[in-house]
Design a protein around this motif. Structure first.
Motif, PDB file in Angstrom:
ATOM      1  N   TYR A   1      -4.318  17.657  13.060  1.00 28.58           N
ATOM      2  CA  TYR A   1      -3.645  17.094  11.896  1.00 28.58           C
ATOM      3  C   TYR A   1      -2.386  16.402  12.410  1.00 28.58           C
ATOM      4  O   TYR A   1      -1.441  17.054  12.843  1.00 28.58           O
TER       5      TYR A   1
ATOM      6  N   GLY B   1      -9.714  14.509  13.908  1.00 31.78           N
ATOM      7  CA  GLY B   1      -9.006  15.278  12.879  1.00 31.78           C
ATOM      8  C   GLY B   1      -8.647  14.414  11.697  1.00 31.78           C
ATOM      9  O   GLY B   1      -9.375  13.477  11.345  1.00 31.78           O
ATOM     10  N   TYR B   2      -7.477  14.710  11.111  1.00 34.09           N
ATOM     11  CA  TYR B   2      -7.066  14.027   9.884  1.00 34.09           C
ATOM     12  C   TYR B   2      -5.589  13.629   9.970  1.00 34.09           C
ATOM     13  O   TYR B   2      -4.795  14.253  10.678  1.00 34.09           O
TER      14      TYR B   2
ATOM     15  N   ARG C   1      -2.007  13.488   8.340  1.00 30.56           N
ATOM     16  CA  ARG C   1      -1.248  14.306   7.398  1.00 30.56           C
ATOM     17  C   ARG C   1      -0.207  13.421   6.703  1.00 30.56           C
ATOM     18  O   ARG C   1       0.735  12.927   7.341  1.00 30.56           O
TER      19      ARG C   1
END
Length: 279
Positions: free
Chosen positions: A114, A241-242, A244
């Motif tokens: 993240y 992932g991502y 944030r």
């Protein structure tokens, strides 16, 4: 004397043979045909002396060594071609496969990352010791396998180190390095022109505008979805992932104006019936 001489008789051949063999225990029977044949067979079966191999000292291992070296050379070329996906026969890969990188193996044993936009910016390819990441619609992918395209100087370098979802639709790579999609649908909306719009009543025009916006939003969604699916299904670019985002985003930022390239595609509405006449 005459009687004595007459008493002497001539010896037969058998008796003469017996007198010449004083050591024999008894009379010797003549050999039959079977015995003679067996002796002849024994003589024939006696092993003959082998011919001497004169070229034993002429053997050299260099031919075998050359064969092994040749095999290893061609095997190495084939393996290099396979691993590099056809890039080279001689291991001169500009970018090693993911499974030959330590970071890739680490990512297989940890959960998704993240990263904030600032942290993601550190993976834009400017640091050779770090992988190249890009994000689309909030999801991060490792595009190091195609560093020539996404790295510095590449045709898609603007996508590295950020979430440039807006640019995938508008085509403004340098200007729209942002995931904020608000207002992108305007590129598919016709321009208001009083000279043309007077052909509809206000109610008709309101209804037409609502339908046009709905269609524009659909086109934006499909345009972005195409690239989202491209990276999600591409085994060459593994999931990382991502992104944030801060709370309240994107409401905390002003709406961006449509870039010039996208805005130039907008045209006034067609006058009702004109498109039929042109056909």
């Amino acid at each position: 004397m005459a009687n004595d001489s007459s008493a002497v008789r001539r010896r037969t051949p058998e008796e003469t043979a017996l007198s010449k063999a004083p050591d024999a225990a008894g009379p010797v029977e003549p050999e039959d045909e079977k015995t003679t044949a067996s002796k002849a067979a024994i003589k024939k079966s006696k092993p003959r002396p082998k011919a001497k191999i004169e070229d034993e000292d002429d053997y050299t291992p260099w031919l075998d060594v050359l064969r092994v070296i040749t095999f290893l050379f061609f095997a190495s070329c084939g393996l290099s071609y396979l691993i590099s996906s056809g890039e080279t026969f001689f291991w001169g890969m500009k970018e090693s496969p993911n499974y030959m990188k330590m970071d890739w193996w680490k990512s297989q044993f940890r959960g998704p990352l993240y990263l904030t936009p600032a942290e993601l910016a550190a993976f834009d390819g400017s640091d050779p010791s770090k992988p190249i990441y890009l994000a689309i619609n909030g999801t991060i992918y490792d595009v190091s396998a195609n560093a020539r395209t996404y790295g510095p100087g590449g045709s898609y370098q603007y996508f590295a180190g950020c979430d440039a979802s807006r640019a995938y639709v508008t085509g403004c790579f340098a200007e729209d390095r942002t995931p904020d999609m608000r207002g992108v649908e305007d590129m598919y909306l016709p321009l208001d022109d009083p000279a043309v719009d007077r052909h509809w009543t206000k109610a008709q025009l309101d209804e037409l505008r609502a339908a046009e916006r709905e269609e524009a939003l659909r086109r934006v969604h499909e345009g972005l979805l195409h690239w989202v699916n491209f990276f999600a299904s591409n085994k060459k670019y593994p999931f990382v992932g991502y992104v944030r985002r801060p709370d309240g985003w994107p409401g905390t930022e002003p709406v961006r104006r449509l870039c010039d390239v996208a805005a130039s595609q907008r045209k006034p509405r067609e006058i009702p019936g004109k498109e039929t006449e042109g056909a």
